[in-house]
Design a protein around this motif. Structure first.
Motif, mmCIF file in Angstrom:
data_model
loop_
_atom_site.group_PDB
_atom_site.id
_atom_site.type_symbol
_atom_site.label_atom_id
_atom_site.label_comp_id
_atom_site.label_asym_id
_atom_site.label_seq_id
_atom_site.Cartn_x
_atom_site.Cartn_y
_atom_site.Cartn_z
ATOM 1 N N TRP A 196 9.191 1.383 1.388
ATOM 2 C CA TRP A 196 7.699 1.389 1.168
ATOM 3 C C TRP A 196 7.066 0.355 0.305
ATOM 4 O O TRP A 196 5.893 0.250 0.531
ATOM 5 C CB TRP A 196 7.238 2.811 0.629
ATOM 6 N N ALA A 197 7.817 -0.533 -0.522
ATOM 7 C CA ALA A 197 7.297 -1.345 -1.314
ATOM 8 C C ALA A 197 7.148 -2.737 -0.663
ATOM 9 O O ALA A 197 7.577 -3.650 -0.950
ATOM 10 C CB ALA A 197 8.229 -1.694 -2.705
ATOM 11 N N ALA A 198 6.356 -2.794 0.612
ATOM 12 C CA ALA A 198 5.915 -4.164 1.055
ATOM 13 C C ALA A 198 4.655 -4.046 1.820
ATOM 14 O O ALA A 198 4.004 -2.763 1.904
ATOM 15 C CB ALA A 198 6.839 -3.959 2.230
ATOM 16 N N HIS A 199 4.031 -5.041 1.998
ATOM 17 C CA HIS A 199 2.702 -5.075 2.609
ATOM 18 C C HIS A 199 2.999 -4.705 4.192
ATOM 19 O O HIS A 199 3.551 -5.341 4.859
ATOM 20 C CB HIS A 199 2.111 -6.486 2.604
ATOM 21 N N GLU A 200 2.007 -3.912 4.556
ATOM 22 C CA GLU A 200 2.074 -3.288 6.109
ATOM 23 C C GLU A 200 0.771 -2.587 6.128
ATOM 24 O O GLU A 200 0.099 -2.391 5.045
ATOM 25 C CB GLU A 200 3.382 -2.241 6.469
ATOM 26 N N PRO A 201 0.332 -2.295 7.422
ATOM 27 C CA PRO A 201 -1.272 -1.625 7.542
ATOM 28 C C PRO A 201 -1.326 -0.463 6.726
ATOM 29 O O PRO A 201 -2.470 -0.670 5.993
ATOM 30 C CB PRO A 201 -1.206 -1.596 9.029
ATOM 31 N N GLN A 202 -0.385 0.313 6.452
ATOM 32 C CA GLN A 202 -0.795 1.430 5.819
ATOM 33 C C GLN A 202 -1.029 1.336 4.517
ATOM 34 O O GLN A 202 -1.889 1.911 3.779
ATOM 35 C CB GLN A 202 0.347 2.649 5.983
#
Length: 386
Positions: free
Chosen positions: A244-250
């Motif tokens: 979860w520790a990443a840039h993504e739309p959410q």
């Protein structure tokens, strides 16, 4: 459900401007409809467990902790499937079950949990943990925060999220559970929930001393800097979900704008926790997201989505080295589940082994996610591959 249907205490019905439900139910509000879903059968649950086990073994997973044994919002309790599979030998993984804490009740449920712990213990399965859902999630503003969420314009709102269990009562519950040698597995996503969970562990240690029950806080999306050192001081394990520790739309559209710049930088502080001496254990929260440990290790090291190798790094100061990420997924998870004779390659340890198609320690960091599992062994027995 209509405009007149009230929100339950532990959830929210999303609505149009006139109050009409818009179609999304948050947290406890899902129980308004999930209770109408036809229940699964014992055969369904056993088949589902064995299929899940095949998937997890194919990804190199030899054991796990199931965070929901019990009834919640109409979900089926898989405990009978685990017990059946453990007794007939079809459960080849090592599984710790976390008995669900009913947040609508209090300490009166503890004797029932003691009875269930005794009943749910066979073969490679043991139900020795208690799952307490202390807050919700950041994307729908139910994660418990020490300061209010922002609105779309960047102004503070009146909403600081939900603490599902009263923090003062939580300290008493955890102290009693700790005295009974239960491990407590907290869902603690916002920084207030993290603090409330740590306060509860601190109360238990003050009352009972160190009992070695390996309490752990899962998710840790936002951790206040002043609480980082408390993990090591209290022996609380940081149960992280690196994917979860990443840039993504959410993250970029639904989370960072409503946390604000300073607080957004407190997200998933793996590097800070490690530097503060915390023990890390890594998992996935499957089926919320992919259970593949290789993908999670890739993000822990790179802080970028494997599918976006050229994307922006997500708070690079919180990256951890590859060996630490591997340790979190092996020795860390073995430790949190009470398997001190697993998680490392040492004479006399259990032969729970995974063979990859390459040496990821020798490969470039941005290629970690390309590794594939060739064989998985549990106790020296091949459970995946040939």
């Amino acid at each position: 459900l209509t405009a007149a249907t009230p929100d339950p205490a532990d959830g929210r019905i999303e609505r149009e401007a006139d109050g009409t439900p818009s179609g999304t139910l948050q947290e406890g509000a899902t129980g308004l409809v999930s209770r109408l879903v036809p229940p699964s059968t014992a055969e369904d649950r056993l088949a589902g467990l064995l299929r899940a086990q095949r998937v997890l073994h194919s990804l190199g997973i030899t054991g796990w902790q199931d965070a929901l044994l019990g009834s919640f919002n109409g979900m089926s309790d898989p405990a009978d499937a685990y017990l059946t599979a453990a007794k007939d030998g079809s459960l080849t993984a090592r599984v710790t079950g976390a008995l669900w804490w009913d947040r609508e009740r209090g300490a009166e449920q503890i004797p029932e949990l003691v009875d269930r712990r005794q009943q749910l213990n066979a073969g490679r399965f043991k139900a020795t943990s208690i799952k307490i859902m202390q807050d919700g999630i950041a994307e729908n503003f139910t994660a418990a925060m020490t300061a209010p969420y922002l609105d779309g314009c960047g102004c503070a709102t009146a909403n600081t999220g939900l603490s599902f269990v009263d923090p003062e009562a939580l300290r008493g519950y955890v102290t009693e559970l700790d005295a009974l040698d239960f491990q407590v597995h907290f869902h603690a996503l916002g920084d207030r929930a993290v603090r409330e969970a740590l306060d509860a562990i601190e109360a238990a240690v003050a009352a009972n001393g160190r009992r070695g029950n390996r309490h752990h806080l899962a998710h840790l999306q936002v951790v206040h800097p002043s609480d980082l050192n408390r993990f090591a001081a209290l022996g609380a394990i940081a149960n992280i979900q690196p994917l979860w520790a990443a840039h993504e739309p959410q993250m970029d559209d639904l989370t960072i704008p409503f946390l604000g710049e300073e607080r957004a930088a407190w997200q998933y502080p793996f590097g800070s926790l490690l530097r503060a001496g915390a023990t890390l254990a890594a998992g996935s929260d499957w089926p919320v997201s992919s259970p593949n440990p290789i993908e999670g290790i890739h993000v822990a090291v790179n802080r970028r989505d494997p599918d976006s190798p050229d994307g922006k790094v997500f708070y690079p100061e919180e990256r951890i080295d590859l060996l630490s990420a591997l340790t979190a997924y092996t020795a860390g998870t073995a430790h949190v589940n009470g398997h001190d004779d697993a998680g490392s390659l040492m004479p006399g340890n259990l032969a729970d082994l995974v063979v990859l198609d390459r040496d990821i320690l020798a490969a470039p960091a941005d290629e970690i996610a390309e590794a594939r599992v060739e064989r998985t062994y549990v106790g020296g027995t091949l459970v995946h591959g040939g």
